[in-house]
Design a protein around this motif. Sequence first.
Motif, mmCIF file in Angstrom:
data_model
loop_
_atom_site.group_PDB
_atom_site.id
_atom_site.type_symbol
_atom_site.label_atom_id
_atom_site.label_comp_id
_atom_site.label_asym_id
_atom_site.label_seq_id
_atom_site.Cartn_x
_atom_site.Cartn_y
_atom_site.Cartn_z
ATOM 1 N N GLN A 41 0.828 -1.200 0.000
ATOM 2 C CA GLN A 41 0.000 0.000 0.000
ATOM 3 C C GLN A 41 0.867 1.256 0.000
ATOM 4 O O GLN A 41 1.827 1.375 0.756
ATOM 5 C CB GLN A 41 -0.918 0.017 1.216
ATOM 6 C CG GLN A 41 -1.896 1.187 1.221
ATOM 7 C CD GLN A 41 -2.802 1.169 2.438
ATOM 8 O OE1 GLN A 41 -2.458 0.625 3.473
ATOM 9 N NE2 GLN A 41 -3.968 1.770 2.311
ATOM 10 N N GLY A 42 0.525 2.190 -0.895
ATOM 11 C CA GLY A 42 1.254 3.447 -0.973
ATOM 12 C C GLY A 42 2.477 3.416 -1.864
ATOM 13 O O GLY A 42 3.151 4.439 -2.024
ATOM 14 N N LYS A 168 -8.317 2.156 -4.490
ATOM 15 C CA LYS A 168 -7.174 1.765 -3.666
ATOM 16 C C LYS A 168 -5.899 1.739 -4.503
ATOM 17 O O LYS A 168 -4.819 2.085 -4.035
ATOM 18 C CB LYS A 168 -7.403 0.377 -3.057
ATOM 19 C CG LYS A 168 -8.474 0.312 -1.983
ATOM 20 C CD LYS A 168 -8.541 -1.097 -1.419
ATOM 21 C CE LYS A 168 -9.569 -1.198 -0.305
ATOM 22 N NZ LYS A 168 -9.644 -2.584 0.243
ATOM 23 N N THR A 195 -0.338 9.095 -3.417
ATOM 24 C CA THR A 195 0.218 7.934 -2.719
ATOM 25 C C THR A 195 0.472 8.253 -1.252
ATOM 26 O O THR A 195 0.412 7.369 -0.402
ATOM 27 C CB THR A 195 1.522 7.452 -3.380
ATOM 28 O OG1 THR A 195 2.478 8.506 -3.384
ATOM 29 C CG2 THR A 195 1.272 6.981 -4.795
ATOM 30 N N LYS A 198 -2.258 7.181 0.759
ATOM 31 C CA LYS A 198 -2.399 5.718 0.762
ATOM 32 C C LYS A 198 -2.903 5.121 -0.542
ATOM 33 O O LYS A 198 -3.142 3.920 -0.611
ATOM 34 C CB LYS A 198 -3.297 5.250 1.933
ATOM 35 C CG LYS A 198 -2.800 5.670 3.301
ATOM 36 C CD LYS A 198 -1.381 5.172 3.558
ATOM 37 C CE LYS A 198 -0.910 5.551 4.968
ATOM 38 N NZ LYS A 198 0.493 5.148 5.207
ATOM 39 N N THR A 200 -2.224 3.545 -3.982
ATOM 40 C CA THR A 200 -1.086 2.884 -4.615
ATOM 41 C C THR A 200 -1.156 3.136 -6.117
ATOM 42 O O THR A 200 -2.230 3.055 -6.704
ATOM 43 C CB THR A 200 -1.132 1.373 -4.335
ATOM 44 O OG1 THR A 200 -1.132 1.166 -2.919
ATOM 45 C CG2 THR A 200 0.050 0.655 -4.961
#
Length: 255
Positions: A41-42, A168, A195, A198, A200
């Motif tokens: 994630q990120g 997401k 990003t 959070k 991606t």
Amino acid sequence: MPNYSENNTETTPQLRLEGVSFKTPIASNYLLDNISFQVNQGDRIAIVGPSGAGKTTLLRLLNRLSSPTNGAIYLENREYRQIGAIELRRQITLVIQESKLLGMSVREALAYPLKLRGVNSSNIAERISGAIEQLHIPQEWLYRTELQLSVGQKQLVAIARAIILQPKILLLDEPTSALDAGKAHYLVQVLTELTNSKTTILMVNHQLELAQQFSTRVLYLQQGKLLENAISEQMNWGEMRQNLIKAEAEAEQEW
């Protein structure tokens, strides 16, 4: 070039590919061959490589527009085949190089996917306002049609539409190809801010300067194989540039 170690991670990867290969039913060669990597994630991942390396094919697999011939893809430990296509695409949004407005005005095109999701009108207006402000899109564009926009303007609108959906994971295929240098660098800054909140992002980009500015990690593809999976700061970008030039020249000779 250094390889990025993915062992001993403390958190569940957001995306994971295990031995993914892909070819069309009539093809003899794989467009992607035994690809394995994971995404947290990120992450800001730049996907680079010469023409025909399989970069766009990889994005299509991640958005489930195509399915692997071999291997498996996981979203937060759920195998793709266990997730409905609509559910998956609500979490993973793909922006292709040439997006269409389907005969709508810009505002209608921005609002349409949110209406399909049942988002109320005030929230839609708020999201549109936030996205066009973030991307410096003039208000007057909202009333234009596709025929009244340049290729670069349509790219920005497509990215605004993706941002509004608040996925997401955001997949971008050459999002800066029709933008001038100033707008391209600004867009990369906006994506970096996403990003940080959070989201991606995996971005295909042939402009190595922008890929270096944007990425925390780099995937280098060539002839369907993943040759490098490296932390951006540890990459030898000069060597990569020379590898790309050489690979492109070899491909031209084959033609």
